[in-house]
Design an enzyme around this catalytic site. Structure first.
Site, PDB file in Angstrom:
ATOM      1  N   ASN A  46     -47.082   4.352  -1.699  1.00 16.29           N
ATOM      2  CA  ASN A  46     -45.711   4.748  -1.422  1.00 16.29           C
ATOM      3  C   ASN A  46     -45.631   5.688  -0.224  1.00 16.29           C
ATOM      4  O   ASN A  46     -46.545   5.691   0.607  1.00 16.29           O
ATOM      5  CB  ASN A  46     -45.012   5.290  -2.669  1.00 16.29           C
ATOM      6  CG  ASN A  46     -43.595   4.720  -2.752  1.00 16.29           C
ATOM      7  OD1 ASN A  46     -42.840   4.820  -1.804  1.00 16.29           O
ATOM      8  ND2 ASN A  46     -43.273   4.072  -3.877  1.00 16.29           N
TER       9      ASN A  46
ATOM     10  N   HIS B 115     -45.962   8.815   0.559  1.00 11.55           N
ATOM     11  CA  HIS B 115     -47.038   9.729   0.934  1.00 11.55           C
ATOM     12  C   HIS B 115     -48.245   8.966   1.480  1.00 11.55           C
ATOM     13  O   HIS B 115     -48.937   9.444   2.387  1.00 11.55           O
ATOM     14  CB  HIS B 115     -47.455  10.579  -0.269  1.00 11.55           C
ATOM     15  CG  HIS B 115     -48.272  11.780   0.106  1.00 11.55           C
ATOM     16  ND1 HIS B 115     -49.640  11.840  -0.058  1.00 11.55           N
ATOM     17  CD2 HIS B 115     -47.905  12.962   0.674  1.00 11.55           C
ATOM     18  CE1 HIS B 115     -50.076  13.018   0.369  1.00 11.55           C
ATOM     19  NE2 HIS B 115     -49.056  13.719   0.827  1.00 11.55           N
ATOM     20  N   CYS B 116     -48.474   7.782   0.976  1.00 12.49           N
ATOM     21  CA  CYS B 116     -49.635   6.975   1.399  1.00 12.49           C
ATOM     22  C   CYS B 116     -49.490   6.448   2.817  1.00 12.49           C
ATOM     23  O   CYS B 116     -50.491   6.124   3.460  1.00 12.49           O
ATOM     24  CB  CYS B 116     -49.811   5.783   0.462  1.00 12.49           C
ATOM     25  SG  CYS B 116     -49.873   6.196  -1.284  1.00 12.49           S
ATOM     26  N   ILE B 117     -48.254   6.304   3.294  1.00 13.08           N
ATOM     27  CA  ILE B 117     -48.040   5.688   4.616  1.00 13.08           C
ATOM     28  C   ILE B 117     -47.721   6.731   5.687  1.00 13.08           C
ATOM     29  O   ILE B 117     -47.313   6.377   6.787  1.00 13.08           O
ATOM     30  CB  ILE B 117     -46.931   4.612   4.565  1.00 13.08           C
ATOM     31  CG1 ILE B 117     -45.570   5.222   4.210  1.00 13.08           C
ATOM     32  CG2 ILE B 117     -47.305   3.511   3.580  1.00 13.08           C
ATOM     33  CD1 ILE B 117     -44.389   4.273   4.427  1.00 13.08           C
TER      34      ILE B 117
END
Lengths: 361, 361
Positions: free
Chosen positions: B338, B340-342
């Site tokens: 999501n 934070h991951c990108i």
């Protein structure tokens, strides 16, 4: 547009790799580009743009102080495919993004396609977060020089060639140069160097070394086809005035002895039908004028030729405050250009625009 | 390593394109990424790294204030493939370049190869001309959070997984985290979110919102397999102390209702044998914890779910000085992560390091 001797933020280059331009898989050219980058980096930051597949190789071969970025291109001539930087009265640097048609469009391009080259200028400006002007003019950075005071020098052979802007008159081309480069006066030379593939880029023939002073490639050999080209340029320069009404001081730099592509060199190139061929025996457009002016240094081509040393000496006289550095550049010349063609200066911006008027050399 | 709420120079993202991760040729995910980039750019500069073939498309779809660069990757998870930025006592920013093995190496990678991902961190640092530390540790940025005072939180499931650093003991892994992140104290949770493909990244489960205060994804449904994972994390957090010896204040954020890959969604993916399959009916690891903290804003995922609004309200309570922005993020979640991951924050450097200790939110 500032002159090349005005302060730079840095220098841009692109990594050579295409095997129909650069012999032996690009390895000898890569070594020459590394040498050029290394020498320029003694004076100012150097950024090397590289296609993704060559990234590791370029990073490994270049000294650590060179900034290496992904920046895809079809070939390594950033002077022509890259942005031309300009500075406004507030000292803000912006980029001009010319239309690029691979030196002649579908009728006479050097290679096909040139889609990545067309994106080099906008990508440079994205990286630097600088504003971009898209100019409605087919033009390469190597086809003109400026003196930083409002004079531009170029050749009719290139700028008026029907393979560049066939629908524009000379007056319309002049107006676009005025609009986008902020210049006020144009000196038109006729032709560029003999056998120059670019249709006569001025940056292989003649350049400003400071306002009112130019250097011109020359030969004393009246039988060399270059003779009448240099003589014709000399005549035009003698009768020219710059933007301030001054006559020009002209310094001749004798060209290297005529050079030709060897059989071994030609055999090192891929045979393709999407790029011009470079056969054995082809005359190379060697010239010492194709040098780069850095912050406090001049990096000039050398050819293992008797004229090498006199050329460096003339440059030392012309740039008394600069370090003059020669780089053996036959491998760059084999690709069709030289040190000026593979570099692009990014001028310094400043909150104090007067600071930008000084010269480093 | 500064906390995420400390001042940023900007935010990095990568453009989604691979058709075995992102359905329908990546078009829906690209729209979601554009939305995330646009919202973050209200608070701080955003740079989007793009593979060469997608450059024009990304540039055309992204708002002009986003800096778009060539930066090749195998997929768009820059939190995990990108550099982790650290700041020294002089206020100088540098980057840590972890070993990346695509979340599990040859035994259990998400896709093969991951050669371009491995180069994302060094390329980011080249672009910014920042020094790089190559860390001898397989680690992803999403597998830990820090409070900026010396406390790190992570999970045993991920950091002690034999597919990451099988030859290192827990103590050796702890020592490398201390060495490269400048942290002094580690809080070990056990497992991450149910069905999280990353082997339990903490950034989908639990995060610091300020020193001494954490947010935890939660469910009241005892039959949901997530329940025992959240409860177990809650227990560990209750008994934990941070680097300053404080007990933690724990805020639960109820997860969205369980979500599953639909048949239509699964049918939009390329079928390949070089990446994990994402079949119809697979549980998605939805969590509101996977948000990004920008300079003065929090950008959090929304799922068109009854828990969306309470989650934003809790974030508003936790970040009273920030604007809280929800972005519909199912298309990002379908790819396995999501917001934070990108994203990856680049902290601000400063000649006055004390200025860096303030929080924007």
């Amino acid at each position: 547009m500032p002159a090349e001797w005005q302060p730079h933020a840095g220098c841009w280059m692109l990594w050579p790799e295409r095997r129909d331009t650069w012999r032996n898989g690009g390895k000898p050219a890569q070594q020459a580009f590394v040498e050029v980058a290394r020498e320029i980096s003694r004076f100012e930051p150097v950024t090397m743009g590289v296609n993704p597949e060559q990234f590791r190789n370029a990073r490994a071969l270049l000294p650590p102080q060179i900034r290496v970025l992904e920046l895809s291109s079809n070939d390594a001539w950033i002077r022509d495919s890259g942005a031309t930087f300009v500075v406004n009265d507030a000292g803000e640097v912006r980029g001009v993004d010319w239309i690029f048609n691979a030196w002649g469009g579908l009728e006479k391009m050097m290679y096909f396609p040139w889609d990545l080259d067309e994106q080099v200028a906008p990508k440079m400006l994205e990286i630097e977060a600088l504003d971009r002007y898209r100019a409605p003019l087919v033009l390469e950075g190597g086809s003109f020089h400026v003196d930083g005071e409002g004079t531009l020098i170029t050749t009719e052979q290139c700028l008026l060639h029907p393979n560049r802007n066939p629908t524009l008159s000379r007056a319309e081309i002049e107006q676009r140069l005025r609009d986008y480069l902020g210049i006020k006066h144009i000196i038109w030379l006729k032709r560029g160097v003999f056998e120059d593939e670019t249709d006569g880029h001025v940056d292989n023939l003649c350049c400003f070394v400071r306002p009112g002073v130019v250097a011109l490639t020359w030969t004393d050999d009246r039988k060399d086809p270059q003779y009448e080209r240099s003589a014709e340029a000399y005549d035009r320069l003698r009768s020219a005035r710059d933007v301030k009404g001054r006559r020009l001081e002209i310094h001749k730099i004798h060209q290297p002895e005529p050079m030709y592509m060897t059989g071994e060199e030609a055999a090192g190139l891929d045979i393709v039908d999407t790029a011009i061929s470079r056969p054995e025996g082809e005359r190379l457009a060697g010239s010492y004028i194709n040098f780069y002016i850095a912050n406090g240094g001049v990096v000039a081509p050398q050819f293992d030729d008797p004229h090498d040393r006199p050329a460096l000496q003339t440059l030392a006289d012309l740039f008394p405050n600069a370090q003059i550095i020669g780089v053996y550049a036959r491998e760059i010349l084999l690709g069709g250009g030289n040190i000026h063609c593979i570099t692009q200066q990014q001028p310094a911006g400043s909150d104090n625009p007067q600071a930008l008027e000084r010269s480093y050399v």
